[in-house]
Design an enzyme around this catalytic site. Sequence first.
Site, PDB file in Angstrom:
ATOM      1  N   HIS A 172      15.031  42.100 -25.376  1.00 17.35           N
ATOM      2  CA  HIS A 172      14.356  41.192 -26.311  1.00 17.35           C
ATOM      3  C   HIS A 172      13.406  42.014 -27.194  1.00 17.35           C
ATOM      4  O   HIS A 172      12.180  41.873 -27.128  1.00 17.35           O
ATOM      5  CB  HIS A 172      13.590  40.123 -25.524  1.00 17.35           C
ATOM      6  N   GLN A 225      10.540  40.444 -29.447  1.00 15.65           N
ATOM      7  CA  GLN A 225       9.381  40.048 -28.663  1.00 15.65           C
ATOM      8  C   GLN A 225       8.472  41.258 -28.440  1.00 15.65           C
ATOM      9  O   GLN A 225       7.254  41.173 -28.573  1.00 15.65           O
ATOM     10  CB  GLN A 225       9.832  39.473 -27.310  1.00 15.65           C
ATOM     11  N   ASP A 254       6.430  36.621 -17.532  1.00 15.44           N
ATOM     12  CA  ASP A 254       7.492  35.837 -18.172  1.00 15.44           C
ATOM     13  C   ASP A 254       8.043  34.889 -17.115  1.00 15.44           C
ATOM     14  O   ASP A 254       7.731  35.003 -15.920  1.00 15.44           O
ATOM     15  CB  ASP A 254       8.584  36.800 -18.699  1.00 15.44           C
ATOM     16  N   ARG A 256       4.933  37.051 -33.625  1.00 20.13           N
ATOM     17  CA  ARG A 256       6.400  37.104 -33.797  1.00 20.13           C
ATOM     18  C   ARG A 256       6.739  37.027 -35.289  1.00 20.13           C
ATOM     19  O   ARG A 256       7.614  37.748 -35.774  1.00 20.13           O
ATOM     20  CB  ARG A 256       7.079  35.943 -33.054  1.00 20.13           C
TER      21      ARG A 256
HETATM   22  N1   CP Z   1       9.573  34.145 -26.637  1.00 14.45           N
HETATM   23  C1   CP Z   1      10.674  33.622 -27.200  1.00 14.45           C
HETATM   24  O1   CP Z   1      11.620  34.307 -27.572  1.00 14.45           O
HETATM   25  O2   CP Z   1      10.631  32.257 -27.333  1.00 14.45           O
HETATM   26  P1   CP Z   1      11.831  31.315 -27.770  1.00 14.45           P
HETATM   27  O3   CP Z   1      12.836  31.306 -26.648  1.00 14.45           O
HETATM   28  O4   CP Z   1      11.208  29.977 -27.984  1.00 14.45           O
HETATM   29  O5   CP Z   1      12.455  31.860 -29.024  1.00 14.45           O
HETATM   30  N1  NVA Z   2      13.331  36.100 -20.084  1.00 15.19           N
HETATM   31  C1  NVA Z   2      13.432  34.853 -20.825  1.00 15.19           C
HETATM   32  C2  NVA Z   2      12.786  34.989 -22.157  1.00 15.19           C
HETATM   33  C3  NVA Z   2      12.790  33.725 -22.973  1.00 15.19           C
HETATM   34  C4  NVA Z   2      12.170  33.914 -24.330  1.00 15.19           C
HETATM   35  C5  NVA Z   2      14.892  34.475 -20.961  1.00 15.19           C
HETATM   36  O1  NVA Z   2      15.727  35.343 -21.187  1.00 15.19           O
HETATM   37  O2  NVA Z   2      15.205  33.284 -20.823  1.00 15.19           O
END
Ligand code: CP
Ligand code: NVA
Length: 316
Positions: A140, A143, A235, A303
């Site tokens: 990600h 993020q 998270d 973001r």
């Molecule tokens: N943190 C994040 O990516 O949030 P969303 O899943 O809402 O995009």
């Molecule tokens: N680790 C989480 C992040 C969500 C923004 C997922 O992958 O669902």
Amino acid sequence: MPWDSFTPHPALAGRSLLTLRNHPPEAVTAILDLADRLKAQKGAWPHLLADRVVALIFERPSTRTRVSFVSGIARLGGTSMVLSPSDMQLGRGETIEDTAKVLGRMADAIMLRTGPHATLLELDRHAGVPVINGLTYEHHPCQALADLQTLRERFGGLRGLEVAYLGDGNNVCVSFMTAGALTGMAVTAACPEGFMPDPEFVAWADGVARANGGSARVVGDPREAASGARALYTDTWTSMGDEGGEDERRAAFAAYRIDDALVGEAAADAVVLHCLPAHHGEEITYEVLHGPRSAVWDQAENRMHAQAALLAHTLG
Ligand code: CP
Ligand code: NVA
């Protein structure tokens, strides 16, 4: 410095962002510098994305990634389109390859949120335009850019900054450790057995981090990680794609919750981070999430700034 003097970083111009791993630290710094500049800009933003069109494909739900990309692109004078498989032929069996070849003819960049990272790589192979990772099961990076911006604005610099990540060694953890390695932070992740990031990845991150003045390690004890840390980051315990074993996960992760007691182990000026969405009473208490140490809402706002800066460097 006037905006017309803005020049995209050569390591970013026309390039995809699949993970941060292959990006030079100077490119990350360039994104953060522009992100800060945009954030500080009062009134209208410069139209660094004028005449640019970005396709945003969401194969998984999203609040922040979706709204931050749409909002940031609009403020930079560009246009975005939000697409989901349920309203595309992708949902009826059209392949990623064919979708990529068509979208690449009409959009200047494509952001994809999907499951397997391999799907993102497939899109990137065929799109012919830069592809941005809006979350895969493994990474990600967008993020992580906002995480870096948030820590840098709180502490003034990242090199040597001691920070802790607590909980699941998932996509957010891996991207944060990658970002930490590139910027020389000292990142300690505390994860239960069976939920630690891949040891080969951690060894790579530690090597890169050490070259940049930091370190990367994984421990089992959440207090050891939190002790003296300037930031505590967590998270969800159940990421998208991990559904089904929530009870086992709650039991495995219970000691890793960020609550007042764990915050008390950290440095006096420590901040708390969470990529959101949060599950109150699971990985973080409501009181900490909404309390005085929380930098979570700045982190969410960033973001928009960080991704707008990324796109300006990519397409500018
Ligand atoms: N943190 C994040 O990516 O949030 P969303 O899943 O809402 O995009
Ligand atoms: N680790 C989480 C992040 C969500 C923004 C997922 O992958 O669902």
